[in-house]
Design a protein around this motif. Structure first.
Motif: not given
Length: 89
Positions: A18-20, A29-34
């Motif tokens: 997410e950070r990258w 991007v959100g948590n689910v995508t990450a």
């Protein structure tokens, strides 16, 4: 053999992705995508890294095994050689 991340490190890996994405892409991007990206990378690219690591370890172990006879070699018939040395005064 399927590669899996330990459950305790998965949240850190997702947060890192997410950070990258936040720092390098126009859209975060959100948590689910990450999490999906992480699963994809582990399944798709993880085996390449794993196999290279196994190859590296095999090479290191073979090198160590090649040196084993030198490292632990003992000359036979040393009993009398040690006994026949002149005594120190």
């Amino acid at each position: 053999m399927a590669l899996e991340l330990p459950r305790d490190v998965r949240p850190q890996a997702v947060a890192s992705i997410e950070r990258w994405c936040r720092e390098h892409l126009d859209e975060p991007v959100g948590n689910v995508t990450a999490g999906g990206m992480l699963a994809f990378f582990v399944e798709e690219i993880g085996p390449l890294i794993y196999n290279q690591a196994v190859t590296d370890v095999q090479e290191r172990l073979q090198a160590r095994l090649a040196e084993l006879d030198i490292e632990v070699h003992e000359d036979p018939f040393q009993y009398w050689r040690r006994r026949d040395k002149p005594a120190r005064r």
